[in-house]
Design a protein around this motif. Sequence first.
Motif, PDB file in Angstrom:
ATOM      1  N   ASP A 212      43.951  41.864  35.574  1.00  0.00           N
ATOM      2  CA  ASP A 212      44.554  41.644  36.890  1.00  0.00           C
ATOM      3  C   ASP A 212      45.933  40.988  36.716  1.00  0.00           C
ATOM      4  N   LYS A 214      47.625  38.130  38.882  1.00  0.00           N
ATOM      5  CA  LYS A 214      47.310  37.318  40.063  1.00  0.00           C
ATOM      6  C   LYS A 214      48.529  36.771  40.794  1.00  0.00           C
ATOM      7  N   GLY A 226      45.356  37.386  45.738  1.00  0.00           N
ATOM      8  CA  GLY A 226      44.073  38.028  45.433  1.00  0.00           C
ATOM      9  C   GLY A 226      44.201  38.963  44.236  1.00  0.00           C
ATOM     10  N   PHE A 269      31.015  39.533  37.593  1.00  0.00           N
ATOM     11  CA  PHE A 269      32.405  39.726  37.148  1.00  0.00           C
ATOM     12  C   PHE A 269      32.718  38.521  36.266  1.00  0.00           C
ATOM     13  N   ASN A 285      32.411  35.734  39.075  1.00  0.00           N
ATOM     14  CA  ASN A 285      32.336  36.182  40.461  1.00  0.00           C
ATOM     15  C   ASN A 285      31.062  36.998  40.599  1.00  0.00           C
ATOM     16  N   ARG A 287      30.423  39.740  42.356  1.00  0.00           N
ATOM     17  CA  ARG A 287      30.828  40.953  43.110  1.00  0.00           C
ATOM     18  C   ARG A 287      31.847  41.723  42.278  1.00  0.00           C
ATOM     19  N   ASP A 290      38.680  42.729  43.084  1.00  0.00           N
ATOM     20  CA  ASP A 290      39.621  43.486  43.906  1.00  0.00           C
ATOM     21  C   ASP A 290      41.022  42.995  43.536  1.00  0.00           C
ATOM     22  N   PRO A 291      41.852  43.761  42.854  1.00  0.00           N
ATOM     23  CA  PRO A 291      41.828  45.226  42.668  1.00  0.00           C
ATOM     24  C   PRO A 291      41.186  45.758  41.373  1.00  0.00           C
ATOM     25  N   GLU A 292      40.360  44.986  40.658  1.00  0.00           N
ATOM     26  CA  GLU A 292      39.734  45.539  39.441  1.00  0.00           C
ATOM     27  C   GLU A 292      38.917  46.798  39.761  1.00  0.00           C
TER      28      GLU A 292
HETATM   29  N1  GLY Z   1      41.051  40.140  41.379  1.00  0.00           N
HETATM   30  C1  GLY Z   1      40.301  38.957  41.269  1.00  0.00           C
HETATM   31  C2  GLY Z   1      39.147  38.850  42.153  1.00  0.00           C
HETATM   32  O1  GLY Z   1      38.672  39.812  42.725  1.00  0.00           O
HETATM   33  O2  GLY Z   1      38.647  37.745  42.301  1.00  0.00           O
END
Ligand code: GLY
Length: 423
Positions: A212, A214, A226, A269, A285, A287, A290-292
């Motif tokens: 990512d 950030k 994000g 994650f 995480n 879930r 986003d955007p991964e």
């Molecule tokens: N891109 C990092 C996140 O979804 O937390």
Amino acid sequence: MKVLVVGSGGREHAICTAICKSQRLTKLYCAPGNAGIAQLAECVPIKVMEFDKIAEFAVSEAIDLVVVAPDDPLAAGLVDVLNEKGIRAFGPKKNAAILEGSKAFSKDLMKKYGIPTAAYENFDDADAALKYLENCSYPIVLKADGLALGKGVLICNTHDEAVEGVKEIMQDKKFGDSGNRMVVEEFMTGREVSVLSFCDGTTIRIMTSAQDHKRAKDGDQGLNTGGMGTFSPSPFYTKEIDEICKKEIYQKTVDAMAAENRPFKGVIFFGLMLTKDGPKVLEYNARFGDPEAQVVLPRMKNDILGIFDACIDGTLDQIELQFENNAAVCVVLASDGYPVSYEKGFEIKGLEAFDGKDDYFCFHAGSKLEDGKIVTNGGRVLGITAKGADLKEARKKAYEATEWVTFDNKYMRHDIGKAIDEV
Ligand code: GLY
Ligand code: AMP
């Protein structure tokens, strides 16, 4: 199979796109969705924290599977509420989503089960934290315990900054109740990698890696966002590092959650830092990232509905994940001023350029339909993803495609994936 996806961002658009490839899908709904998702799914105007309405809708439409994508409803127990009503749902229950919902919990878990992470202390009390900071070496990292839209992490270069940080988190409650507890953590250096995985409570299957970006501005300057863009796979996540993580981090995490009577079913994650002492966990995480998700899912060959079922039923050991032998790059088109303040409501033009192009994806993050036009409706507006034979080709194609769409105040970083030039 009738499926309802809960959420409204680029991640949810990528998940809906993957679900649409499944032969088993008969009808797709999304709550609340956005203007891009509306081209694949019937969007229903229910917000992600309206648990009773989501459950009522799922029952009345005889939904076979609800996919809960964002962190807030997972941490607040939407999967538990749905299961109590007999509705199948993909995602961790509340007692497992705490892996992301409380940084103090996840740090204690890693310590107890010997999973490599930065040294730390947890604090419930500002005075105790301030006393501790007197004898620390700097920089140091302060983290609000709870969810804070990815903003509750402060890297403090001096003692004065740290004192100010404790004040913001614990006293001024800049991140709300998330700051009732705080983690003070050793500052680590190295490359960051995002690794997503599917888990069924016992078995874990690792997806391809991603990275990512950030910060808001080129050269990793500006505020944390994000995520302004991603690429997959990460060339820095080598086979050797993968082996170490498999031994020291992934299965240990799933086993630790099971041992704590918090079996984790869903996506974990792993935010990793590749330090000179080996890979360490920066954060978990509960879930898809986003955007991964916008670079990982377009490369996945499996039927995603089959994987969701296997995670729920505990049969993930029978599935091998398969990814295309290529690369993907996602460049986020944002509204100028994000993540602080920005205007919305501008018409987005040129979207039809993506029609019928298999290697290109225009994932909507913040858009809505207004008077027959698609307009900007958020800080992150679109995720432009392209696949290529390798990262360089994917990056070239993604940046080309960023020119196909226009809207007022369009902003992007120009160095997404630049790190691959160093390989
Ligand atoms: N891109 C990092 C996140 O979804 O937390
Ligand atoms: P997190 O939400 O925990 O991933 O933190 C957000 C970002 O802060 C991470 O992506 C890292 O860039 C940075 N960060 C978090 N923890 C540390 C740490 N212990 N050392 C250095 N950087 C960190």
